[in-house]
Design a protein around this motif. Structure first.
Motif, PDB file in Angstrom:
ATOM      1  N   ALA A 139     -33.234 -65.874 -13.746  1.00  0.00           N
ATOM      2  CA  ALA A 139     -34.491 -65.581 -14.520  1.00  0.00           C
ATOM      3  C   ALA A 139     -34.704 -64.037 -14.054  1.00  0.00           C
ATOM      4  CB  ALA A 139     -35.485 -66.457 -14.465  1.00  0.00           C
ATOM      5  N   ASP A 140     -34.753 -63.896 -12.714  1.00  0.00           N
ATOM      6  CA  ASP A 140     -35.040 -62.434 -12.377  1.00  0.00           C
ATOM      7  C   ASP A 140     -34.212 -61.485 -12.907  1.00  0.00           C
ATOM      8  OD1 ASP A 140     -37.263 -63.715 -10.853  1.00  0.00           O
ATOM      9  OD2 ASP A 140     -36.246 -63.879  -8.936  1.00  0.00           O
ATOM     10  N   LEU A 141     -32.880 -61.644 -12.575  1.00  0.00           N
ATOM     11  CA  LEU A 141     -31.759 -60.705 -13.251  1.00  0.00           C
ATOM     12  C   LEU A 141     -32.018 -60.388 -14.598  1.00  0.00           C
ATOM     13  CD1 LEU A 141     -29.255 -59.157 -12.982  1.00  0.00           C
ATOM     14  CD2 LEU A 141     -27.962 -61.422 -13.442  1.00  0.00           C
ATOM     15  N   LEU A 142     -32.541 -61.383 -15.364  1.00  0.00           N
ATOM     16  CA  LEU A 142     -32.540 -61.189 -16.947  1.00  0.00           C
ATOM     17  C   LEU A 142     -33.981 -60.459 -17.258  1.00  0.00           C
ATOM     18  CD1 LEU A 142     -31.684 -64.782 -18.176  1.00  0.00           C
ATOM     19  CD2 LEU A 142     -30.322 -62.890 -18.454  1.00  0.00           C
ATOM     20  N   ASP A 143     -34.742 -60.619 -16.355  1.00  0.00           N
ATOM     21  CA  ASP A 143     -36.130 -59.812 -16.492  1.00  0.00           C
ATOM     22  C   ASP A 143     -35.773 -58.544 -16.156  1.00  0.00           C
ATOM     23  OD1 ASP A 143     -38.880 -59.812 -17.308  1.00  0.00           O
ATOM     24  OD2 ASP A 143     -39.313 -59.338 -15.103  1.00  0.00           O
ATOM     25  N   ARG A 144     -35.064 -58.315 -15.231  1.00  0.00           N
ATOM     26  CA  ARG A 144     -34.794 -56.958 -14.561  1.00  0.00           C
ATOM     27  C   ARG A 144     -33.908 -56.038 -15.803  1.00  0.00           C
ATOM     28  NH1 ARG A 144     -30.487 -54.460 -12.358  1.00  0.00           N
ATOM     29  NH2 ARG A 144     -29.437 -56.410 -11.764  1.00  0.00           N
ATOM     30  N   LEU A 145     -32.813 -56.848 -16.166  1.00  0.00           N
ATOM     31  CA  LEU A 145     -32.024 -56.310 -17.667  1.00  0.00           C
ATOM     32  C   LEU A 145     -32.794 -55.975 -18.505  1.00  0.00           C
ATOM     33  CD1 LEU A 145     -28.958 -58.305 -16.979  1.00  0.00           C
ATOM     34  CD2 LEU A 145     -29.232 -56.235 -15.961  1.00  0.00           C
ATOM     35  N   LEU A 146     -33.755 -57.041 -18.989  1.00  0.00           N
ATOM     36  CA  LEU A 146     -34.586 -56.731 -20.355  1.00  0.00           C
ATOM     37  C   LEU A 146     -35.669 -55.403 -20.033  1.00  0.00           C
ATOM     38  CD1 LEU A 146     -35.249 -58.063 -22.872  1.00  0.00           C
ATOM     39  CD2 LEU A 146     -37.553 -59.052 -21.564  1.00  0.00           C
ATOM     40  N   CYS A 147     -35.879 -54.952 -18.916  1.00  0.00           N
ATOM     41  CA  CYS A 147     -36.789 -53.753 -18.478  1.00  0.00           C
ATOM     42  C   CYS A 147     -35.922 -52.559 -18.364  1.00  0.00           C
ATOM     43  CB  CYS A 147     -37.403 -54.076 -17.062  1.00  0.00           C
ATOM     44  SG  CYS A 147     -38.896 -54.983 -17.295  1.00  0.00           S
ATOM     45  N   GLU A 148     -34.551 -52.518 -17.996  1.00  0.00           N
ATOM     46  CA  GLU A 148     -33.914 -51.608 -18.006  1.00  0.00           C
ATOM     47  C   GLU A 148     -33.290 -51.190 -19.302  1.00  0.00           C
ATOM     48  OE1 GLU A 148     -30.741 -52.599 -15.294  1.00  0.00           O
ATOM     49  OE2 GLU A 148     -31.934 -52.506 -13.580  1.00  0.00           O
ATOM     50  N   HIS A 149     -33.026 -52.187 -20.021  1.00  0.00           N
ATOM     51  CA  HIS A 149     -32.583 -51.930 -21.483  1.00  0.00           C
ATOM     52  C   HIS A 149     -33.691 -51.547 -22.661  1.00  0.00           C
ATOM     53  CE1 HIS A 149     -31.210 -53.123 -25.779  1.00  0.00           C
ATOM     54  NE2 HIS A 149     -30.009 -52.795 -25.058  1.00  0.00           N
ATOM     55  N   LEU A 150     -34.686 -51.846 -22.099  1.00  0.00           N
ATOM     56  CA  LEU A 150     -35.974 -51.400 -22.839  1.00  0.00           C
ATOM     57  C   LEU A 150     -36.363 -49.885 -22.708  1.00  0.00           C
ATOM     58  CD1 LEU A 150     -38.281 -51.814 -24.597  1.00  0.00           C
ATOM     59  CD2 LEU A 150     -39.760 -52.689 -22.455  1.00  0.00           C
ATOM     60  N   ALA A 151     -36.099 -49.673 -21.169  1.00  0.00           N
ATOM     61  CA  ALA A 151     -36.484 -48.128 -20.687  1.00  0.00           C
ATOM     62  C   ALA A 151     -35.301 -47.112 -21.520  1.00  0.00           C
ATOM     63  CB  ALA A 151     -36.328 -47.873 -19.215  1.00  0.00           C
ATOM     64  N   ALA A 152     -34.021 -47.830 -21.476  1.00  0.00           N
ATOM     65  CA  ALA A 152     -32.874 -47.026 -21.975  1.00  0.00           C
ATOM     66  C   ALA A 152     -33.236 -46.694 -23.431  1.00  0.00           C
ATOM     67  CB  ALA A 152     -31.599 -47.603 -21.928  1.00  0.00           C
ATOM     68  N   LEU A 153     -33.726 -47.500 -24.235  1.00  0.00           N
ATOM     69  CA  LEU A 153     -34.063 -47.641 -25.496  1.00  0.00           C
ATOM     70  C   LEU A 153     -35.338 -46.477 -25.856  1.00  0.00           C
ATOM     71  CD1 LEU A 153     -33.755 -51.160 -27.101  1.00  0.00           C
ATOM     72  CD2 LEU A 153     -32.134 -49.267 -27.280  1.00  0.00           C
ATOM     73  N   ALA A 154     -35.815 -46.500 -24.996  1.00  0.00           N
ATOM     74  CA  ALA A 154     -37.277 -45.608 -24.939  1.00  0.00           C
ATOM     75  C   ALA A 154     -36.871 -44.156 -24.782  1.00  0.00           C
ATOM     76  CB  ALA A 154     -38.206 -46.228 -24.228  1.00  0.00           C
ATOM     77  N   LYS A 155     -36.072 -44.122 -23.837  1.00  0.00           N
ATOM     78  CA  LYS A 155     -35.504 -42.869 -23.559  1.00  0.00           C
ATOM     79  C   LYS A 155     -34.793 -42.202 -24.501  1.00  0.00           C
ATOM     80  CE  LYS A 155     -33.218 -40.369 -19.785  1.00  0.00           C
ATOM     81  NZ  LYS A 155     -32.252 -40.426 -18.434  1.00  0.00           N
ATOM     82  N   ALA A 156     -34.262 -42.896 -25.154  1.00  0.00           N
ATOM     83  CA  ALA A 156     -33.484 -42.280 -26.356  1.00  0.00           C
ATOM     84  C   ALA A 156     -34.171 -42.115 -27.550  1.00  0.00           C
ATOM     85  CB  ALA A 156     -32.158 -43.593 -26.753  1.00  0.00           C
ATOM     86  N   GLY A 157     -35.319 -42.514 -27.697  1.00  0.00           N
ATOM     87  CA  GLY A 157     -36.169 -42.468 -28.761  1.00  0.00           C
ATOM     88  C   GLY A 157     -35.989 -43.324 -29.850  1.00  0.00           C
ATOM     89  N   LEU A 158     -35.624 -44.611 -29.544  1.00  0.00           N
ATOM     90  CA  LEU A 158     -35.154 -45.595 -30.476  1.00  0.00           C
ATOM     91  C   LEU A 158     -36.432 -46.645 -30.693  1.00  0.00           C
ATOM     92  CD1 LEU A 158     -31.418 -46.240 -29.632  1.00  0.00           C
ATOM     93  CD2 LEU A 158     -32.402 -44.717 -31.550  1.00  0.00           C
ATOM     94  N   VAL A 159     -37.304 -46.667 -29.924  1.00  0.00           N
ATOM     95  CA  VAL A 159     -38.485 -47.710 -29.826  1.00  0.00           C
ATOM     96  C   VAL A 159     -39.567 -47.035 -29.628  1.00  0.00           C
ATOM     97  CG1 VAL A 159     -37.940 -48.225 -27.401  1.00  0.00           C
ATOM     98  CG2 VAL A 159     -39.218 -49.923 -28.902  1.00  0.00           C
ATOM     99  N   ASP A 160     -40.886 -47.246 -30.066  1.00  0.00           N
ATOM    100  CA  ASP A 160     -42.035 -46.866 -29.997  1.00  0.00           C
ATOM    101  C   ASP A 160     -42.861 -47.976 -29.299  1.00  0.00           C
ATOM    102  OD1 ASP A 160     -44.452 -45.556 -29.897  1.00  0.00           O
ATOM    103  OD2 ASP A 160     -44.792 -46.232 -31.955  1.00  0.00           O
ATOM    104  N   LEU A 161     -43.182 -47.561 -27.834  1.00  0.00           N
ATOM    105  CA  LEU A 161     -43.812 -48.462 -26.973  1.00  0.00           C
ATOM    106  C   LEU A 161     -45.623 -48.011 -27.074  1.00  0.00           C
ATOM    107  CD1 LEU A 161     -41.498 -48.494 -24.135  1.00  0.00           C
ATOM    108  CD2 LEU A 161     -41.590 -50.027 -25.774  1.00  0.00           C
ATOM    109  N   GLU A 162     -45.907 -47.365 -27.979  1.00  0.00           N
ATOM    110  CA  GLU A 162     -47.501 -47.054 -28.015  1.00  0.00           C
ATOM    111  C   GLU A 162     -48.041 -48.227 -28.963  1.00  0.00           C
ATOM    112  OE1 GLU A 162     -48.095 -43.129 -29.426  1.00  0.00           O
ATOM    113  OE2 GLU A 162     -47.359 -42.200 -27.441  1.00  0.00           O
ATOM    114  N   THR A 163     -47.360 -48.815 -29.885  1.00  0.00           N
ATOM    115  CA  THR A 163     -47.988 -49.957 -30.588  1.00  0.00           C
ATOM    116  C   THR A 163     -47.151 -51.021 -30.327  1.00  0.00           C
ATOM    117  OG1 THR A 163     -48.651 -48.280 -32.235  1.00  0.00           O
ATOM    118  CG2 THR A 163     -48.382 -50.679 -32.924  1.00  0.00           C
TER     119      THR A 163
END
Length: 442
Positions: A139-163
């Motif tokens: 579970a800890d690994l999956l949570d870390r991968l979820l955060c890393e993938h989310l950060a990569a999407l945000a850096k690429a401008g594909l996801v808006d984390l303000e809403t």
């Protein structure tokens, strides 16, 4: 009756000519299905170049799985059988989750018969014990991968984390409805289980016969496990009593509450009201997502049947994740409480939540006595057309739950809140990977 009388009306059949009889019986190629066939198979050609499993493997290839690889004892010249690659197990479960396969035994069969899973395995054999342990143990690994993938999407401008939008879904637990017992019954069963454990322990110590001793040891282990489940149910019962007591002190309606019950098979499960209106043992899965892109940003699994008061814990969790606290948080009407809205206002988060209707028929968006600055701003926000239009976008997050239902997240096959969280994390990570691919393609 003679044969001539029985078939007397049939026309006479001409005998085959002597030449045909002399040639012998025809030689035919009949199927022989009990033979062992050896075939040369090009594993790379089992699936097409555009098969979805190739996308999952390309994602897995780029991951840092050193945490799992460091646990492997077979290294260099040291003895031991080579371990199965964690990348392979991760890719197998991601692919299985996307196709609604939640059984380790079913996945083992697919690895032997399905071309896509045979391509993933590449000749490596797996067994269901290994697959089941890996599914609930990282579970800890999956949570870390979820955060890393989310950060990569945000850096690429594909996801808006303000809403962000938050919603809860109740998932049927593995515990049966008949497994819930009251305190007196739990005490009785626990006393019986303790007596059985002591008797079996004495039998194992007294006898030296190896085969019978193994059988008794297995029975003793099963009795100890049942004893542990009953103790966990008693602990859960005490928590339920304490929670009910606090609730009654707040409400003070004077009604005598029903005697609480706890499950003897899954102590963390609680009876909840499901979407269909019935009551079933279930878990409450809270999901925070970037609603427009249908990307999960955080999740939590609770044993609380009501959504009231669950907004603040999810926002506090979001503080430590990529993007931090959002500027706008969209929740359903059952989540909002004045305390949580005031806290969010102090943290700079605008809450969009429809106010509950007044018993007196007055406008719920009008200011009321005792409202703080956060609640006043929230009422004015929800009374405006812009606020109502913003809140309508929350419904997009329901698509994530619908996708999980299509992936057969209807009833859990594991027990215990930690294992349930690990299973839900598989669904969240799989959802983000496939949805991220769609966003990049678009």
């Amino acid at each position: 009756m003679a044969a001539d009388e029985l078939f007397g009306d049939l026309p006479e059949q001409a005998k085959p000519p002597a030449e045909a009889t002399a040639r012998g019986a025809p030689r035919l190629r009949e199927p022989q299905r009990d033979q062992i066939a050896l075939r040369a198979v090009d594993i790379e050609s089992l699936i097409g170049e555009d098969h979805p499993v190739r996308l999952i493997w390309s994602y897995v290839e780029g991951l840092d799985l050193s945490d799992l690889e460091d646990r492997i004892k077979a290294r260099g010249d040291r003895p031991g059988h080579p371990a199965t690659s964690p990348r392979l197990l991760l890719a197998l479960w991601l692919s299985a989750t996307s196709e609604g396969v939640g059984s380790a035994r079913a996945l083992e069969r697919l690895c032997e018969s399905h071309d896509a899973y045979r391509w993933l395995c590449g000749g490596v054999s797996v067994n269901y014990h290994m697959l089941a342990d890996f599914r609930v143990g990282c579970a800890d690994l999956l949570d870390r991968l979820l955060c890393e993938h989310l950060a990569a999407l945000a850096k690429a401008g594909l996801v808006d984390l303000e809403t962000l939008a938050q919603d809860g879904v109740r998932v049927r637990a593995s515990a049966g409805a008949a497994s819930f017992r009251r305190e007196a019954t739990l005490d009785k069963h626990l006393a019986q289980a303790e007596a059985v454990v002591e008797d079996l322990k004495g039998e194992v110590e007294a006898r030296s016969d190896a085969s019978n001793q193994r059988i008794r040891a297995a029975r003793e282990r099963a009795a100890r496990e049942r004893q542990g489940r009953l103790k966990a149910a008693q602990t859960a019962l005490a928590e339920i009593k304490q929670r009910r007591k606090e609730r009654e002190e707040k409400r003070g309606n004077g009604k005598k509450p029903k005697e609480p019950r706890a499950s003897t098979t899954d102590a963390d499960a609680r009876v909840m009201k499901m979407a269909g209106g019935g009551f079933r043992p279930a878990y409450n899965v809270q999901v925070t997502s970037a609603a427009g892109e249908q990307i999960v940003t955080g999740l939590n699994v609770t044993s609380i049947g009501s959504d009231r008061g669950l907004m603040r814990p999810m926002l506090e969790q979001q503080r430590t994740r990529p993007g931090g606290l959002p500027k706008r948080h969209l929740v359903d009407g059952g989540f909002g409480s004045a305390e949580d809205i005031e806290w969010a206002h102090a943290e700079g988060v605008e809450v969009f939540c429809p106010p509950t209707q007044s018993k007196h028929g007055t406008d719920p968006c009008l200011p009321r006595r005792g409202d703080g600055p956060g609640v006043l701003a929230w009422r004015a926000r929800m009374a405006s057309e812009a606020g109502k239009a913003r809140y309508k976008t929350r419904s997009t997050c329901e698509c994530i739950h619908a996708r999980w239902r299509n992936w057969d997240l209807r009833q859990l096959t594991v027990r215990g809140i930690e294992k349930v969280r690990a299973v839900v994390l598989w669904f969240a990570l799989t959802n983000n990977i496939l949805q991220g691919i769609r966003l990049r393609t678009a």
